[in-house]
Motif scaffolding. Structure first.
Motif, PDB file in Angstrom:
ATOM      1  N   TYR A   1     -56.908 -69.320  20.206  1.00  0.00           N
ATOM      2  CA  TYR A   1     -58.041 -69.606  21.084  1.00  0.00           C
ATOM      3  C   TYR A   1     -59.058 -68.491  20.949  1.00  0.00           C
ATOM      4  O   TYR A   1     -58.747 -67.315  21.157  1.00  0.00           O
ATOM      5  N   ARG A   2     -60.284 -68.874  20.567  1.00  0.00           N
ATOM      6  CA  ARG A   2     -61.311 -67.858  20.308  1.00  0.00           C
ATOM      7  C   ARG A   2     -62.686 -68.469  20.559  1.00  0.00           C
ATOM      8  O   ARG A   2     -62.956 -69.596  20.157  1.00  0.00           O
ATOM      9  N   GLU A   3     -63.513 -67.701  21.277  1.00  0.00           N
ATOM     10  CA  GLU A   3     -64.893 -68.119  21.555  1.00  0.00           C
ATOM     11  C   GLU A   3     -64.942 -69.494  22.203  1.00  0.00           C
ATOM     12  O   GLU A   3     -65.756 -70.352  21.850  1.00  0.00           O
TER      13      GLU A   3
ATOM     14  N   ARG B   1     -56.670 -59.398  17.908  1.00  0.00           N
ATOM     15  CA  ARG B   1     -56.201 -58.176  18.554  1.00  0.00           C
ATOM     16  C   ARG B   1     -55.364 -58.462  19.790  1.00  0.00           C
ATOM     17  O   ARG B   1     -54.548 -57.623  20.200  1.00  0.00           O
ATOM     18  N   ALA B   2     -55.562 -59.593  20.415  1.00  0.00           N
ATOM     19  CA  ALA B   2     -54.848 -59.947  21.638  1.00  0.00           C
ATOM     20  C   ALA B   2     -54.792 -61.460  21.728  1.00  0.00           C
ATOM     21  O   ALA B   2     -55.282 -62.177  20.857  1.00  0.00           O
ATOM     22  N   GLY B   3     -54.217 -61.939  22.831  1.00  0.00           N
ATOM     23  CA  GLY B   3     -54.106 -63.374  23.018  1.00  0.00           C
ATOM     24  C   GLY B   3     -52.775 -63.878  22.502  1.00  0.00           C
ATOM     25  O   GLY B   3     -51.798 -63.136  22.380  1.00  0.00           O
ATOM     26  N   GLU B   4     -52.717 -65.161  22.184  1.00  0.00           N
ATOM     27  CA  GLU B   4     -51.496 -65.728  21.660  1.00  0.00           C
ATOM     28  C   GLU B   4     -51.834 -66.826  20.666  1.00  0.00           C
ATOM     29  O   GLU B   4     -52.972 -67.288  20.602  1.00  0.00           O
ATOM     30  N   ILE B   5     -50.841 -67.200  19.898  1.00  0.00           N
ATOM     31  CA  ILE B   5     -51.054 -68.206  18.866  1.00  0.00           C
ATOM     32  C   ILE B   5     -50.092 -69.365  19.066  1.00  0.00           C
ATOM     33  O   ILE B   5     -49.110 -69.271  19.801  1.00  0.00           O
ATOM     34  N   ARG B   6     -50.392 -70.462  18.392  1.00  0.00           N
ATOM     35  CA  ARG B   6     -49.496 -71.613  18.327  1.00  0.00           C
ATOM     36  C   ARG B   6     -49.232 -71.922  16.863  1.00  0.00           C
ATOM     37  O   ARG B   6     -50.129 -71.865  16.037  1.00  0.00           O
ATOM     38  N   MET B   7     -47.996 -72.258  16.559  1.00  0.00           N
ATOM     39  CA  MET B   7     -47.689 -72.702  15.215  1.00  0.00           C
ATOM     40  C   MET B   7     -48.269 -74.096  15.009  1.00  0.00           C
ATOM     41  O   MET B   7     -48.468 -74.857  15.971  1.00  0.00           O
TER      42      MET B   7
END
Length: 341
Positions: free
Chosen positions: A299-301, A330-336
């Protein structure tokens, strides 16, 4: 209980004054798990009568400790006895850390919240707080962390590193590396890391990490860092809420002492925290990072974007190649790819 900001650890005298006979007895049995200890020897070492030893043993048994008592042999903590105690954790800490404050609570709302209060009261670095149960355990992004009684290691460690809040992600990386190494050393299980703070075994999440900073408003300097770590040690699959059963797991069927696991995580994290600029934790973390070479979403911008995770930089940031160019997370989280948002 008195904290000294310049010296965060208890002295032997402080600890001796705090310990009841029962606590002293438990410490001695913990240190001599390999063989029975006679009631007479315990009485002599603790300067009490054998009757007092017997009463203390019965009291410990009522608290859940499993103690074998054999005629002409003495008392011995059973291997399967897994009551979380400060004495048990401290026994497995390395000598350099054995005098640091170790606190155990049966039930708290959140160990991180409790340690923040301790930090505000002047607790020093390397304070460890553990709980048998959290009623309001916290994860990242405001989520809860399921923390049922007597099945996990729920702990928060107070660090006072010489760093600023911009270095928080690297402390989370160090903590994840410490958890992975501790689990593998004690159970033989293979661990993986999903950037940035989830530890997996067999494709299921067994550990979450929440790192929080307390900063000085005027200087911006980080006064303390609280690292919250929750490990599902022996949580049966059926005990997880329905929404977690497909993604959460525990270390079962592996068997490991919660006291020993907590201490081993602390040993390794304290080692790494003593030299954060040395980045010794980066390679162990990178080696277990399951997302490298795979497609991920982030998730970005204000929108979800996708790309391929291609690397980890020297600050623990995830490098992602997208159709519009390289992105550094630099931060946050991701999803495969394919994982629900």
């Amino acid at each position: 209980m008195v904290y000294n900001h310049g010296n965060p650890c208890y002295t032997d005298r402080d600890r001796g004054d705090m310990m009841s006979l029962k606590e002293e007895l438990l410490r001695y049995l913990e240190e001599h798990r390999e063989a029975p200890v006679s009631g007479q020897l315990l009485a002599e070492r603790l300067s009490v009568s054998r009757a007092a030893v017997w009463k203390a043993v019965k009291s410990l048994e009522e608290e859940g400790h499993r103690i074998t008592a054999a005629t002409n042999r003495g008392y011995q903590l059973e291997a399967a006895s897994d009551v979380l105690t400060a004495q048990g954790v401290r026994y497995h800490l390395r000598p350099a850390y054995r005098d640091c404050a170790v606190l155990v609570e049966r039930r708290v709302g959140s160990t991180n919240t409790q340690v923040k209060k301790l930090a505000a009261d002047g607790a020093g670095g390397r304070t460890i707080l553990l709980a048998d149960e959290q009623t309001a355990g916290r994860g990242r992004m405001g989520r809860g962390f399921y923390s049922p009684a007597l099945t996990g290691v729920y702990m928060s460690l107070l660090l006072r590193p010489e760093t600023d809040s911009a270095q928080l992600p690297i402390i989370t990386v160090a903590a994840a590396a410490a958890v992975c190494e501790a689990i593998e050393a004690l159970t033989g299980l293979e661990t993986q890391v999903k950037w940035v703070n989830d530890v997996l075994v067999g494709g299921r999440k067994v550990c979450g990490i929440l790192t929080e900073a307390v900063s000085d408003f005027e200087s911006g300097r980080t006064e303390s860092v609280i690292v919250g770590i929750g490990v599902n040690v022996k949580t049966p699959p059926a005990l997880f809420p329905a929404e977690l059963r497909e993604i959460a797991g525990s270390l079962l069927p592996a068997s490991v002492s919660r006291n020993r696991l907590a201490a081993e995580i602390a040993n390794r994290l304290f080692d790494y925290a003593a030299d954060l600029p040395g980045r010794a934790y980066l390679e162990p973390y990178r080696r277990r990072l399951m997302v490298l070479g795979k497609r991920v979403r982030f998730y970005r911008e204000g929108a979800w974007q996708s790309g391929r995770a291609v690397g980890l930089d020297g600050d623990g940031c995830l490098e992602v190649e997208t159709p519009s160019g390289a992105v550094l997370l630099r931060a946050g989280e991701i999803r495969m790819e394919g994982e629900p948002i």
